[in-house]
Design a protein around this motif. Structure first.
Motif, PDB file in Angstrom:
ATOM      1  N   ILE A 246       0.825  -1.205   0.000  1.00  0.00           N
ATOM      2  CA  ILE A 246       0.000   0.000   0.000  1.00  0.00           C
ATOM      3  C   ILE A 246       0.862   1.258   0.000  1.00  0.00           C
ATOM      4  CG2 ILE A 246      -1.901  -1.160   1.229  1.00  0.00           C
ATOM      5  CD1 ILE A 246      -1.029   0.504   3.745  1.00  0.00           C
ATOM      6  N   ALA A 247       0.226   2.346  -0.404  1.00  0.00           N
ATOM      7  CA  ALA A 247       0.800   3.683  -0.245  1.00  0.00           C
ATOM      8  C   ALA A 247      -0.150   4.444   0.665  1.00  0.00           C
ATOM      9  CB  ALA A 247       0.923   4.383  -1.599  1.00  0.00           C
ATOM     10  N   ALA A 248       0.386   5.150   1.632  1.00  0.00           N
ATOM     11  CA  ALA A 248      -0.451   5.882   2.579  1.00  0.00           C
ATOM     12  C   ALA A 248       0.101   7.279   2.800  1.00  0.00           C
ATOM     13  CB  ALA A 248      -0.535   5.131   3.911  1.00  0.00           C
ATOM     14  N   ALA A 249      -0.801   8.166   3.257  1.00  0.00           N
ATOM     15  CA  ALA A 249      -0.423   9.563   3.456  1.00  0.00           C
ATOM     16  C   ALA A 249      -0.524   9.951   4.914  1.00  0.00           C
ATOM     17  CB  ALA A 249      -1.338  10.476   2.640  1.00  0.00           C
ATOM     18  N   LEU A 250       0.525  10.599   5.387  1.00  0.00           N
ATOM     19  CA  LEU A 250       0.452  11.335   6.646  1.00  0.00           C
ATOM     20  C   LEU A 250       0.032  12.739   6.223  1.00  0.00           C
ATOM     21  CD1 LEU A 250       0.995  11.278   9.726  1.00  0.00           C
ATOM     22  CD2 LEU A 250       3.287  12.102   9.224  1.00  0.00           C
ATOM     23  N   LEU A 251      -1.293  12.954   6.192  1.00  0.00           N
ATOM     24  CA  LEU A 251      -1.834  14.242   5.777  1.00  0.00           C
ATOM     25  C   LEU A 251      -1.805  15.197   6.955  1.00  0.00           C
ATOM     26  CD1 LEU A 251      -5.002  13.312   3.668  1.00  0.00           C
ATOM     27  CD2 LEU A 251      -2.779  14.064   2.835  1.00  0.00           C
ATOM     28  N   ILE A 252      -1.201  16.352   6.765  1.00  0.00           N
ATOM     29  CA  ILE A 252      -1.092  17.339   7.829  1.00  0.00           C
ATOM     30  C   ILE A 252      -1.930  18.556   7.449  1.00  0.00           C
ATOM     31  CG2 ILE A 252       0.449  18.752   9.238  1.00  0.00           C
ATOM     32  CD1 ILE A 252       1.065  15.778   9.515  1.00  0.00           C
ATOM     33  N   GLY A 253      -2.922  18.859   8.280  1.00  0.00           N
ATOM     34  CA  GLY A 253      -3.779  20.017   8.021  1.00  0.00           C
ATOM     35  C   GLY A 253      -3.106  21.316   8.413  1.00  0.00           C
ATOM     36  N   ALA A 254      -3.762  22.414   8.087  1.00  0.00           N
ATOM     37  CA  ALA A 254      -3.223  23.745   8.373  1.00  0.00           C
ATOM     38  C   ALA A 254      -2.990  23.951   9.872  1.00  0.00           C
ATOM     39  CB  ALA A 254      -4.164  24.815   7.837  1.00  0.00           C
TER      40      ALA A 254
ATOM     41  N   ARG B 255       4.360  12.155   3.376  1.00  0.00           N
ATOM     42  CA  ARG B 255       3.806  13.290   4.118  1.00  0.00           C
ATOM     43  C   ARG B 255       3.307  14.329   3.116  1.00  0.00           C
ATOM     44  NH1 ARG B 255       6.765  16.637   8.925  1.00  0.00           N
ATOM     45  NH2 ARG B 255       5.279  18.332   9.058  1.00  0.00           N
ATOM     46  N   LEU B 256       2.106  14.833   3.379  1.00  0.00           N
ATOM     47  CA  LEU B 256       1.516  15.850   2.523  1.00  0.00           C
ATOM     48  C   LEU B 256       0.819  16.899   3.370  1.00  0.00           C
ATOM     49  CD1 LEU B 256      -0.047  13.514  -0.130  1.00  0.00           C
ATOM     50  CD2 LEU B 256       1.370  15.481  -0.719  1.00  0.00           C
ATOM     51  N   ALA B 257       0.997  18.162   3.012  1.00  0.00           N
ATOM     52  CA  ALA B 257       0.249  19.235   3.667  1.00  0.00           C
ATOM     53  C   ALA B 257      -1.069  19.417   2.917  1.00  0.00           C
ATOM     54  CB  ALA B 257       1.062  20.528   3.623  1.00  0.00           C
ATOM     55  N   VAL B 258      -2.146  19.634   3.672  1.00  0.00           N
ATOM     56  CA  VAL B 258      -3.471  19.798   3.082  1.00  0.00           C
ATOM     57  C   VAL B 258      -4.056  21.112   3.582  1.00  0.00           C
ATOM     58  CG1 VAL B 258      -5.767  18.824   2.857  1.00  0.00           C
ATOM     59  CG2 VAL B 258      -3.823  17.311   3.144  1.00  0.00           C
ATOM     60  N   ALA B 259      -4.411  21.988   2.642  1.00  0.00           N
ATOM     61  CA  ALA B 259      -4.934  23.289   3.039  1.00  0.00           C
ATOM     62  C   ALA B 259      -6.442  23.390   2.865  1.00  0.00           C
ATOM     63  CB  ALA B 259      -4.242  24.385   2.235  1.00  0.00           C
ATOM     64  N   HIS B 260      -7.047  22.470   2.082  1.00  0.00           N
ATOM     65  CA  HIS B 260      -8.478  22.617   1.844  1.00  0.00           C
ATOM     66  C   HIS B 260      -9.275  21.462   2.457  1.00  0.00           C
ATOM     67  CE1 HIS B 260      -6.163  21.301  -1.679  1.00  0.00           C
ATOM     68  NE2 HIS B 260      -7.023  20.323  -1.730  1.00  0.00           N
ATOM     69  N   GLU B 261     -10.582  21.617   2.434  1.00  0.00           N
ATOM     70  CA  GLU B 261     -11.473  20.669   3.077  1.00  0.00           C
ATOM     71  C   GLU B 261     -11.396  19.292   2.423  1.00  0.00           C
ATOM     72  OE1 GLU B 261     -16.131  20.536   4.542  1.00  0.00           O
ATOM     73  OE2 GLU B 261     -15.547  21.856   2.906  1.00  0.00           O
ATOM     74  N   VAL B 262     -11.483  18.273   3.258  1.00  0.00           N
ATOM     75  CA  VAL B 262     -11.437  16.893   2.802  1.00  0.00           C
ATOM     76  C   VAL B 262     -12.768  16.245   3.176  1.00  0.00           C
ATOM     77  CG1 VAL B 262     -10.242  14.701   3.099  1.00  0.00           C
ATOM     78  CG2 VAL B 262      -8.947  16.824   3.179  1.00  0.00           C
TER      79      VAL B 262
END
Length: 133
Positions: free
Chosen positions: A6-14, A87-94
């Motif tokens: 698998i590929a997975a994301a450590l999504l980091i919000g604002a 790791r990915l930064a996320v700035a908008h609504e999910v």
């Protein structure tokens, strides 16, 4: 033991919190992501899964590779997951879509009330706590 790649994301919000998801019909929360198809790169699989599951479009070049982790699969008895983590930064609504039933944003400390997938609990959240310091 059979292995699921698998590929997975450590999504980091604002606000610095990270996103966990729970798939329909399951109990455990985990990082968003999914299986890597034959001939697909891990980061391309991640981009596809994030779009399908959360309506999120990412630039694969912005995904920072954090390492490879393995653990007992949360939802497939007798399987191990081998995870390429980004790791990915996320700035908008999910928003949850496809097989995702529930999403939750958590900080480094407050997850005791959630049932977590072994990979999330034992590898990814401890790494997130180190990164958050």
């Amino acid at each position: 033991m059979k292995v699921i790649r698998i590929a997975a994301a450590l999504l980091i919000g604002a606000d610095g919190r990270t996103l966990l998801v729970r798939k329909r019909g399951t109990q455990a929360f985990m990082q968003p992501g999914g299986k890597i198809d034959a001939g697909e790169s891990p980061v391309d699989a991640l981009a596809r899964e994030l779009h399908e599951e959360l309506g999120l479009r990412i630039d694969p070049q912005e995904a920072q590779f954090l390492g490879e982790f393995s653990a007992v699969a949360a939802n497939e008895p007798g399987f191990e997951v081998n995870c390429q983590l980004y790791r990915l930064a996320v700035a908008h609504e999910v928003l949850p879509a496809a097989e995702i039933e529930e999403i939750v944003w958590v900080d480094a400390g407050k997850v005791d009330h959630l049932q977590l997938a072994p990979l999330t609990r034992d590898s990814i959240l401890p790494l997130y706590r180190k990164l958050a310091v």
